[in-house]
Enzyme design. Structure first.
Site, mmCIF file in Angstrom:
data_model
loop_
_atom_site.group_PDB
_atom_site.id
_atom_site.type_symbol
_atom_site.label_atom_id
_atom_site.label_comp_id
_atom_site.label_asym_id
_atom_site.label_seq_id
_atom_site.Cartn_x
_atom_site.Cartn_y
_atom_site.Cartn_z
ATOM 1 N N LYS A 169 0.764 -1.199 -0.080
ATOM 2 C CA LYS A 169 0.211 -0.138 0.102
ATOM 3 C C LYS A 169 0.966 1.314 0.030
ATOM 4 O O LYS A 169 1.774 1.177 0.638
ATOM 5 C CB LYS A 169 -1.022 0.063 1.188
ATOM 6 C CG LYS A 169 -1.930 -0.916 1.159
ATOM 7 C CD LYS A 169 -3.027 -0.840 0.316
ATOM 8 C CE LYS A 169 -4.271 -1.830 0.278
ATOM 9 N NZ LYS A 169 -5.339 -1.430 -0.707
ATOM 10 N N GLU A 224 -1.720 -0.169 -9.103
ATOM 11 C CA GLU A 224 -3.315 -0.276 -8.736
ATOM 12 C C GLU A 224 -3.728 0.992 -8.367
ATOM 13 O O GLU A 224 -3.309 1.785 -7.498
ATOM 14 C CB GLU A 224 -3.420 -1.298 -7.721
ATOM 15 C CG GLU A 224 -4.974 -1.510 -7.254
ATOM 16 C CD GLU A 224 -5.347 -2.511 -6.415
ATOM 17 O OE1 GLU A 224 -6.620 -2.545 -5.889
ATOM 18 O OE2 GLU A 224 -4.337 -3.487 -6.352
ATOM 19 N N ASP A 249 -9.217 -0.121 -9.889
ATOM 20 C CA ASP A 249 -9.875 -0.767 -8.650
ATOM 21 C C ASP A 249 -11.039 0.217 -8.342
ATOM 22 O O ASP A 249 -12.510 0.026 -8.687
ATOM 23 C CB ASP A 249 -9.021 -0.912 -7.562
ATOM 24 C CG ASP A 249 -9.779 -1.876 -6.377
ATOM 25 O OD1 ASP A 249 -10.856 -2.453 -6.527
ATOM 26 O OD2 ASP A 249 -9.255 -1.771 -5.313
#
Length: 271
Positions: A169, A224, A249
Protein backbone atom coordinates in the site's frame (compact mmCIF):
# COMPACT_ATOMS: atom_id res chain seq x y z
CA UNK A 1 -38.50 -32.76 -8.73
CA UNK A 2 -39.36 -29.17 -7.93
CA UNK A 3 -36.66 -26.95 -6.44
CA UNK A 4 -37.00 -26.07 -2.74
CA UNK A 5 -38.37 -22.72 -1.63
CA UNK A 6 -36.29 -19.96 -0.04
CA UNK A 7 -37.79 -19.74 3.44
CA UNK A 8 -35.53 -17.47 5.46
CA UNK A 9 -32.61 -15.07 5.16
CA UNK A 10 -30.54 -14.12 8.19
CA UNK A 11 -27.53 -11.84 8.60
CA UNK A 12 -24.85 -11.39 11.20
CA UNK A 13 -21.93 -8.96 11.42
CA UNK A 14 -18.54 -10.48 12.23
CA UNK A 15 -15.41 -8.49 13.09
CA UNK A 16 -12.58 -10.83 12.17
CA UNK A 17 -9.23 -9.94 13.81
CA UNK A 18 -6.31 -9.47 11.42
CA UNK A 19 -2.98 -11.22 11.99
CA UNK A 20 -1.39 -7.73 12.20
CA UNK A 21 -2.50 -4.13 11.64
CA UNK A 22 -3.04 -3.52 7.91
CA UNK A 23 -2.22 -0.05 6.63
CA UNK A 24 -4.29 1.42 3.80
CA UNK A 25 -3.78 4.81 2.18
CA UNK A 26 -6.41 6.32 4.46
CA UNK A 27 -6.26 4.42 7.76
CA UNK A 28 -4.96 1.32 9.51
CA UNK A 29 -7.29 -1.64 10.10
CA UNK A 30 -7.02 -4.07 13.00
CA UNK A 31 -10.00 -6.20 11.99
CA UNK A 32 -12.02 -7.01 8.88
CA UNK A 33 -15.80 -6.55 9.23
CA UNK A 34 -17.84 -9.16 7.34
CA UNK A 35 -21.59 -9.44 6.82
CA UNK A 36 -22.36 -13.15 7.01
CA UNK A 37 -25.53 -13.95 5.04
CA UNK A 38 -27.40 -17.20 5.66
CA UNK A 39 -30.12 -18.59 3.34
CA UNK A 40 -32.42 -21.39 4.51
CA UNK A 41 -34.41 -23.54 2.09
CA UNK A 42 -37.59 -25.56 2.59
CA UNK A 43 -35.69 -28.86 2.30
CA UNK A 44 -33.44 -27.96 5.23
CA UNK A 45 -30.45 -26.87 3.16
CA UNK A 46 -28.53 -23.81 4.32
CA UNK A 47 -26.12 -21.67 2.33
CA UNK A 48 -23.71 -18.93 3.35
CA UNK A 49 -22.33 -15.82 1.68
CA UNK A 50 -20.15 -12.89 2.69
CA UNK A 51 -20.55 -9.19 2.09
CA UNK A 52 -17.12 -7.60 2.42
CA UNK A 53 -15.49 -4.27 1.63
CA UNK A 54 -11.90 -3.38 2.57
CA UNK A 55 -12.17 -1.72 5.94
CA UNK A 56 -15.24 0.48 5.66
CA UNK A 57 -17.14 3.18 3.83
CA UNK A 58 -14.07 5.02 2.47
CA UNK A 59 -13.59 2.55 -0.41
CA UNK A 60 -16.96 2.35 -2.16
CA UNK A 61 -19.57 3.77 0.19
CA UNK A 62 -20.85 0.48 1.60
CA UNK A 63 -20.24 -0.94 5.07
CA UNK A 64 -21.37 -4.14 6.74
CA UNK A 65 -24.03 -2.07 8.53
CA UNK A 66 -25.47 -0.63 5.31
CA UNK A 67 -25.32 -4.08 3.69
CA UNK A 68 -27.27 -5.57 6.58
CA UNK A 69 -30.07 -3.02 6.25
CA UNK A 70 -30.28 -3.47 2.48
CA UNK A 71 -30.33 -7.28 2.69
CA UNK A 72 -32.83 -7.54 5.53
CA UNK A 73 -35.22 -4.72 4.61
CA UNK A 74 -35.18 -4.71 0.81
CA UNK A 75 -33.53 -7.77 -0.77
CA UNK A 76 -34.88 -10.45 1.54
CA UNK A 77 -38.57 -9.58 0.97
CA UNK A 78 -37.96 -9.74 -2.78
CA UNK A 79 -36.32 -13.17 -2.41
CA UNK A 80 -38.16 -15.19 0.24
CA UNK A 81 -40.87 -17.45 -1.16
CA UNK A 82 -39.24 -18.02 -4.53
CA UNK A 83 -37.64 -21.22 -5.79
CA UNK A 84 -33.96 -21.75 -5.09
CA UNK A 85 -33.43 -22.47 -8.79
CA UNK A 86 -34.51 -18.94 -9.82
CA UNK A 87 -31.28 -17.20 -8.84
CA UNK A 88 -30.74 -15.33 -12.10
CA UNK A 89 -34.30 -14.03 -12.09
CA UNK A 90 -34.11 -13.08 -8.44
CA UNK A 91 -30.90 -11.12 -8.93
CA UNK A 92 -32.41 -9.37 -11.94
CA UNK A 93 -35.48 -8.38 -9.93
CA UNK A 94 -33.36 -6.90 -7.14
CA UNK A 95 -32.54 -4.01 -9.45
CA UNK A 96 -36.19 -2.90 -9.25
CA UNK A 97 -35.88 -2.61 -5.49
CA UNK A 98 -32.28 -1.47 -4.86
CA UNK A 99 -29.88 0.53 -7.03
CA UNK A 100 -26.14 -0.18 -6.81
CA UNK A 101 -25.22 -1.72 -3.41
CA UNK A 102 -23.19 -4.36 -5.25
CA UNK A 103 -21.53 -5.84 -2.19
CA UNK A 104 -24.79 -6.35 -0.31
CA UNK A 105 -26.24 -8.09 -3.35
CA UNK A 106 -23.10 -10.18 -3.81
CA UNK A 107 -23.24 -11.50 -0.25
CA UNK A 108 -26.84 -12.68 -0.67
CA UNK A 109 -26.27 -14.00 -4.20
CA UNK A 110 -23.35 -16.14 -3.03
CA UNK A 111 -25.52 -17.54 -0.22
CA UNK A 112 -28.28 -18.41 -2.71
CA UNK A 113 -25.86 -20.32 -4.94
CA UNK A 114 -24.37 -22.11 -1.93
CA UNK A 115 -27.80 -23.13 -0.61
CA UNK A 116 -29.00 -24.39 -3.99
CA UNK A 117 -25.83 -26.43 -4.55
CA UNK A 118 -26.23 -28.00 -1.11
CA UNK A 119 -29.87 -28.84 -1.84
CA UNK A 120 -28.71 -30.67 -4.99
CA UNK A 121 -25.91 -32.35 -2.99
CA UNK A 122 -23.27 -31.25 -5.46
CA UNK A 123 -20.18 -29.00 -5.15
CA UNK A 124 -20.91 -25.38 -6.02
CA UNK A 125 -18.25 -25.61 -8.75
CA UNK A 126 -20.39 -28.23 -10.52
CA UNK A 127 -23.42 -25.92 -10.42
CA UNK A 128 -21.35 -23.18 -12.06
CA UNK A 129 -20.00 -25.36 -14.85
CA UNK A 130 -17.34 -27.52 -13.26
CA UNK A 131 -13.99 -27.17 -11.55
CA UNK A 132 -11.26 -25.70 -13.75
CA UNK A 133 -8.20 -25.97 -11.48
CA UNK A 134 -7.18 -27.36 -8.11
CA UNK A 135 -5.16 -24.40 -6.87
CA UNK A 136 -4.74 -20.69 -7.48
CA UNK A 137 -1.74 -18.42 -6.95
CA UNK A 138 -2.62 -15.55 -4.61
CA UNK A 139 -1.03 -12.16 -4.08
CA UNK A 140 -0.29 -11.45 -0.41
CA UNK A 141 -1.11 -7.91 0.73
CA UNK A 142 1.55 -6.40 2.97
CA UNK A 143 -0.13 -3.06 3.62
CA UNK A 144 2.13 -0.21 4.76
CA UNK A 145 5.10 -1.67 6.65
CA UNK A 146 8.65 -0.59 7.55
CA UNK A 147 11.34 -2.19 5.38
CA UNK A 148 12.64 -4.70 7.91
CA UNK A 149 9.15 -5.87 8.87
CA UNK A 150 8.09 -6.14 5.23
CA UNK A 151 11.15 -8.23 4.30
CA UNK A 152 10.54 -10.55 7.26
CA UNK A 153 6.89 -11.05 6.33
CA UNK A 154 7.72 -11.70 2.67
CA UNK A 155 10.28 -14.33 3.67
CA UNK A 156 7.82 -15.94 6.07
CA UNK A 157 5.03 -16.10 3.45
CA UNK A 158 7.40 -17.57 0.86
CA UNK A 159 8.43 -20.29 3.30
CA UNK A 160 4.98 -21.03 4.72
CA UNK A 161 2.67 -20.61 1.72
CA UNK A 162 4.84 -20.28 -1.36
CA UNK A 163 3.63 -16.79 -2.26
CA UNK A 164 5.39 -15.33 -5.29
CA UNK A 165 3.48 -12.02 -5.59
CA UNK A 166 3.11 -9.26 -3.00
CA UNK A 167 1.09 -6.04 -2.89
CA UNK A 168 2.16 -2.95 -0.98
CA UNK A 169 0.00 0.00 0.00
CA UNK A 170 1.03 3.57 -0.73
CA UNK A 171 -0.58 7.00 -0.58
CA UNK A 172 -0.71 7.65 3.15
CA UNK A 173 2.66 9.37 3.44
CA UNK A 174 5.13 11.54 1.57
CA UNK A 175 5.41 10.15 -1.98
CA UNK A 176 9.22 10.39 -2.11
CA UNK A 177 9.57 8.54 1.19
CA UNK A 178 7.03 5.94 0.10
CA UNK A 179 8.83 5.36 -3.20
CA UNK A 180 12.16 4.91 -1.45
CA UNK A 181 10.60 2.37 0.92
CA UNK A 182 9.14 0.34 -1.95
CA UNK A 183 12.31 0.50 -4.07
CA UNK A 184 14.43 -0.72 -1.15
CA UNK A 185 12.06 -3.65 -0.56
CA UNK A 186 12.08 -4.70 -4.21
CA UNK A 187 15.86 -4.50 -4.22
CA UNK A 188 16.15 -6.49 -0.99
CA UNK A 189 14.31 -9.46 -2.49
CA UNK A 190 16.58 -9.47 -5.57
CA UNK A 191 13.95 -10.56 -8.09
CA UNK A 192 12.86 -13.66 -6.16
CA UNK A 193 9.22 -12.50 -6.09
CA UNK A 194 7.09 -9.91 -7.88
CA UNK A 195 5.72 -6.71 -6.34
CA UNK A 196 2.75 -4.50 -7.12
CA UNK A 197 1.52 -1.34 -5.43
CA UNK A 198 -1.90 0.03 -4.52
CA UNK A 199 -2.20 3.79 -4.02
CA UNK A 200 -5.96 3.74 -3.34
CA UNK A 201 -6.57 6.71 -5.68
CA UNK A 202 -4.58 9.13 -3.49
CA UNK A 203 -2.08 10.61 -5.95
CA UNK A 204 -2.78 13.39 -8.43
CA UNK A 205 -1.59 13.47 -12.05
CA UNK A 206 1.74 15.23 -11.47
CA UNK A 207 2.67 13.07 -8.48
CA UNK A 208 1.90 9.96 -10.49
CA UNK A 209 3.87 11.04 -13.54
CA UNK A 210 6.83 11.97 -11.36
CA UNK A 211 7.05 8.90 -9.12
CA UNK A 212 5.53 5.97 -11.02
CA UNK A 213 8.43 5.87 -13.51
CA UNK A 214 10.81 5.60 -10.53
CA UNK A 215 8.84 2.62 -9.25
CA UNK A 216 8.81 1.09 -12.73
CA UNK A 217 12.59 1.43 -12.89
CA UNK A 218 12.85 -0.19 -9.46
CA UNK A 219 10.99 -3.25 -10.76
CA UNK A 220 7.39 -2.83 -9.56
CA UNK A 221 5.26 -4.86 -11.97
CA UNK A 222 1.75 -3.39 -11.60
CA UNK A 223 0.23 -0.09 -10.42
CA UNK A 224 -3.21 -0.28 -8.84
CA UNK A 225 -5.45 2.82 -8.97
CA UNK A 226 -2.89 5.60 -8.52
CA UNK A 227 -5.31 8.47 -9.25
CA UNK A 228 -8.91 9.42 -8.30
CA UNK A 229 -11.63 7.02 -9.35
CA UNK A 230 -13.56 9.42 -11.57
CA UNK A 231 -10.53 10.75 -13.49
CA UNK A 232 -10.28 8.23 -16.31
CA UNK A 233 -8.38 10.68 -18.52
CA UNK A 234 -5.42 10.75 -16.15
CA UNK A 235 -5.62 6.99 -15.62
CA UNK A 236 -5.48 6.54 -19.40
CA UNK A 237 -2.48 8.87 -19.67
CA UNK A 238 -0.60 6.90 -17.03
CA UNK A 239 -1.52 3.62 -18.73
CA UNK A 240 -0.26 4.89 -22.08
CA UNK A 241 2.95 6.56 -20.83
CA UNK A 242 4.49 4.61 -17.96
CA UNK A 243 4.99 1.18 -19.56
CA UNK A 244 3.84 -0.86 -16.55
CA UNK A 245 0.38 -2.48 -16.37
CA UNK A 246 -2.19 -0.29 -14.58
CA UNK A 247 -5.13 -1.72 -12.63
CA UNK A 248 -8.45 0.10 -12.16
CA UNK A 249 -10.03 -0.69 -8.79
CA UNK A 250 -11.95 2.20 -7.22
CA UNK A 251 -12.87 3.25 -10.78
CA UNK A 252 -14.87 0.05 -11.29
CA UNK A 253 -17.86 -0.60 -9.04
CA UNK A 254 -20.33 -1.84 -11.69
CA UNK A 255 -20.43 -3.44 -15.15
CA UNK A 256 -21.07 0.04 -16.59
CA UNK A 257 -17.90 1.33 -14.89
CA UNK A 258 -15.89 -1.54 -16.33
CA UNK A 259 -17.20 -0.82 -19.83
CA UNK A 260 -16.28 2.86 -19.46
CA UNK A 261 -12.71 1.93 -18.52
CA UNK A 262 -12.47 -0.43 -21.49
CA UNK A 263 -13.86 2.14 -23.93
CA UNK A 264 -11.47 4.76 -22.59
CA UNK A 265 -8.55 2.31 -22.66
CA UNK A 266 -7.82 3.70 -19.20
CA UNK A 267 -6.30 0.56 -17.67
CA UNK A 268 -4.76 -2.81 -18.51
CA UNK A 269 -6.43 -4.71 -15.65
CA UNK A 270 -9.73 -4.40 -13.79
CA UNK A 271 -10.14 -5.42 -10.14
Amino acid sequence: MSAPIIEAIETRILDVPLIRPHGFATFTANEQPILLVQVKLSDGSTGFGEGVVPGGAWWGGETVETMQVIVEKYLAPATIGRKASEISGIVHDWERHVANMRFAKAGLEIALFDAYARSLNIPLADLLGGKFRDSLDCTWALGVLPLEQAVAEVEERIASHGHQSFKLKMGSGDPATDVTRIAELVDALEGRVSFRIDINARWDRLTSLRFLPVLAEAGVELFEQPTPADDLDTLREITQRIGVPVMADESVCSPADALAVVKKQAADVVA
